[in-house]
Design an enzyme around this catalytic site. Structure first.
Site, PDB file in Angstrom:
ATOM      1  N   ASN A 274      -9.515 -45.178 -23.677  1.00 20.04           N
ATOM      2  CA  ASN A 274      -9.723 -44.870 -22.261  1.00 20.04           C
ATOM      3  C   ASN A 274     -11.213 -44.604 -22.072  1.00 20.04           C
ATOM      4  O   ASN A 274     -11.763 -43.683 -22.677  1.00 20.04           O
ATOM      5  CB  ASN A 274      -8.900 -43.639 -21.859  1.00 20.04           C
ATOM      6  CG  ASN A 274      -7.411 -43.883 -21.978  1.00 20.04           C
ATOM      7  OD1 ASN A 274      -6.933 -44.962 -21.655  1.00 20.04           O
ATOM      8  ND2 ASN A 274      -6.668 -42.891 -22.450  1.00 20.04           N
TER       9      ASN A 274
ATOM     10  N   HIS B  36     -12.755 -42.392 -28.719  1.00 21.66           N
ATOM     11  CA  HIS B  36     -11.601 -42.444 -29.626  1.00 21.66           C
ATOM     12  C   HIS B  36     -10.713 -43.613 -29.266  1.00 21.66           C
ATOM     13  O   HIS B  36     -10.617 -44.002 -28.104  1.00 21.66           O
ATOM     14  CB  HIS B  36     -10.807 -41.134 -29.591  1.00 21.66           C
ATOM     15  CG  HIS B  36     -10.343 -40.720 -28.221  1.00 21.66           C
ATOM     16  ND1 HIS B  36     -11.187 -40.089 -27.326  1.00 21.66           N
ATOM     17  CD2 HIS B  36      -9.156 -40.844 -27.592  1.00 21.66           C
ATOM     18  CE1 HIS B  36     -10.519 -39.838 -26.221  1.00 21.66           C
ATOM     19  NE2 HIS B  36      -9.285 -40.292 -26.336  1.00 21.66           N
TER      20      HIS B  36
ATOM     21  N   ASP C 196      -2.400 -37.403 -33.251  1.00 17.75           N
ATOM     22  CA  ASP C 196      -2.540 -36.814 -31.916  1.00 17.75           C
ATOM     23  C   ASP C 196      -1.654 -35.579 -31.814  1.00 17.75           C
ATOM     24  O   ASP C 196      -0.511 -35.574 -32.264  1.00 17.75           O
ATOM     25  CB  ASP C 196      -2.151 -37.850 -30.849  1.00 17.75           C
ATOM     26  CG  ASP C 196      -2.619 -37.440 -29.465  1.00 17.75           C
ATOM     27  OD1 ASP C 196      -3.537 -38.099 -28.930  1.00 17.75           O
ATOM     28  OD2 ASP C 196      -2.082 -36.447 -28.920  1.00 17.75           O
TER      29      ASP C 196
ATOM     30  N   HIS D 277     -15.067 -37.773 -26.159  1.00 15.27           N
ATOM     31  CA  HIS D 277     -15.632 -38.220 -27.446  1.00 15.27           C
ATOM     32  C   HIS D 277     -14.904 -39.524 -27.752  1.00 15.27           C
ATOM     33  O   HIS D 277     -13.665 -39.530 -27.811  1.00 15.27           O
ATOM     34  CB  HIS D 277     -15.364 -37.158 -28.528  1.00 15.27           C
ATOM     35  CG  HIS D 277     -15.912 -37.485 -29.893  1.00 15.27           C
ATOM     36  ND1 HIS D 277     -16.731 -36.631 -30.612  1.00 15.27           N
ATOM     37  CD2 HIS D 277     -15.738 -38.573 -30.691  1.00 15.27           C
ATOM     38  CE1 HIS D 277     -17.032 -37.172 -31.780  1.00 15.27           C
ATOM     39  NE2 HIS D 277     -16.438 -38.362 -31.856  1.00 15.27           N
TER      40      HIS D 277
HETATM   41  P1  AMP Z   1      -7.648 -39.388 -23.778  1.00 14.39           P
HETATM   42  O1  AMP Z   1      -6.776 -39.157 -22.567  1.00 14.39           O
HETATM   43  O2  AMP Z   1      -7.801 -40.845 -24.093  1.00 14.39           O
HETATM   44  O3  AMP Z   1      -8.952 -38.654 -23.685  1.00 14.39           O
HETATM   45  O4  AMP Z   1      -6.826 -38.803 -24.981  1.00 14.39           O
HETATM   46  C1  AMP Z   1      -7.116 -37.589 -25.595  1.00 14.39           C
HETATM   47  C2  AMP Z   1      -6.044 -37.347 -26.620  1.00 14.39           C
HETATM   48  O5  AMP Z   1      -6.465 -36.310 -27.485  1.00 14.39           O
HETATM   49  C3  AMP Z   1      -4.686 -36.914 -26.029  1.00 14.39           C
HETATM   50  O6  AMP Z   1      -3.682 -37.822 -26.437  1.00 14.39           O
HETATM   51  C4  AMP Z   1      -4.468 -35.516 -26.615  1.00 14.39           C
HETATM   52  O7  AMP Z   1      -3.117 -35.244 -26.920  1.00 14.39           O
HETATM   53  C5  AMP Z   1      -5.349 -35.563 -27.861  1.00 14.39           C
HETATM   54  N1  AMP Z   1      -5.848 -34.286 -28.338  1.00 14.39           N
HETATM   55  C6  AMP Z   1      -6.503 -33.340 -27.633  1.00 14.39           C
HETATM   56  N2  AMP Z   1      -6.863 -32.316 -28.430  1.00 14.39           N
HETATM   57  C7  AMP Z   1      -6.433 -32.636 -29.685  1.00 14.39           C
HETATM   58  C8  AMP Z   1      -6.499 -31.973 -30.950  1.00 14.39           C
HETATM   59  N3  AMP Z   1      -7.097 -30.791 -31.092  1.00 14.39           N
HETATM   60  N4  AMP Z   1      -5.948 -32.586 -32.027  1.00 14.39           N
HETATM   61  C9  AMP Z   1      -5.347 -33.801 -31.889  1.00 14.39           C
HETATM   62  N5  AMP Z   1      -5.255 -34.469 -30.718  1.00 14.39           N
HETATM   63  C10 AMP Z   1      -5.787 -33.892 -29.624  1.00 14.39           C
HETATM   64 ZN    ZN Z   2     -17.851 -35.077 -29.867  1.00  8.66          ZN
END
Ligand code: AMP
Ligand code: ZN
Length: 110
Positions: free
Chosen positions: A86, A99, A30, A97
Site C-alpha cells: 500500500n 512493506h 503480521d 515504513h
Molecule cells: P498497511 O495498512 O499496509 O500499512 O499495513 C500495516 C500492517 O502492519 C497491518 O496489517 C498491521 O496489522 C501490521 N502491524 C502493525 N503493527 C505491527 C506489529 N507491531 N507487528 C506486526 N505487524 C504489525
Molecule cells: Zn521505519
C-alpha cells in the site's frame, strides 16, 4: 526513524515473529493476519513507501522481490501467494515504513 514501529522492530525494541532475515531485509508475521499466512517483508532501512525508492536503491528493490519468493518457499506457499504494498494513506497504508504483505493460504478473488 525514532518512532517508526517497523524501525523499532528492526532495532529489537519491539517483539516480532521473524521468519526471514538478511543484512538488509526482515520478514515477520503480521500482528493482525488477514490470511492463514500473512507476513510483512521490509527493508531494514527506513523508506516511507515504494515511491521513495530511487535508482540508487535498485539492488535493494530487486532483493525485496527475490526475498518475497524465498519467504514464500520457506513458508511452503511458493506459487500460491499474493504480494501487496500500500503506497500512501489513500491506498490504505497505516504504517509509514515500506512493506510488502505476503498473503497466502486462503482463496483470493481473481
Ligand atoms: P498497511 O495498512 O499496509 O500499512 O499495513 C500495516 C500492517 O502492519 C497491518 O496489517 C498491521 O496489522 C501490521 N502491524 C502493525 N503493527 C505491527 C506489529 N507491531 N507487528 C506486526 N505487524 C504489525
Ligand atoms: Zn521505519
Amino acid at each position: 526513524m525514532d518512532d517508526c514501529v517497523f524501525c523499532k522492530i528492526v532495532r529489537g525494541e519491539l517483539p516480532a515473529d521473524v521468519v526471514y532475515e538478511t543484512a538488509d531485509l526482515l520478514a515477520f508475521r503480521d500482528i493482525n493476519p488477514q490470511a492463514p499466512t500473512h507476513v510483512l517483508l521490509i527493508p531494514k532501512k527506513h523508506f516511507t513507501f515504494l515511491d521513495e525508492l530511487q535508482r540508487d536503491d535498485l539492488k535493494l528493490a530487486g532483493e525485496l522481490l527475490l526475498a518475497a519468493s524465498e519467504v514464500a518457499a520457506k513458508l511452503g506457499v511458493a506459487g500460491a501467494y499474493k504480494l501487496v504494498t500500500n503506497c500512501g494513506e489513500a491506498a490504505g497504508q497505516v504504517v509509514p515504513h515500506l512493506h510488502f504483505h505476503l498473503l497466502a493460504g486462503k482463496k483470493f478473488a481473481p
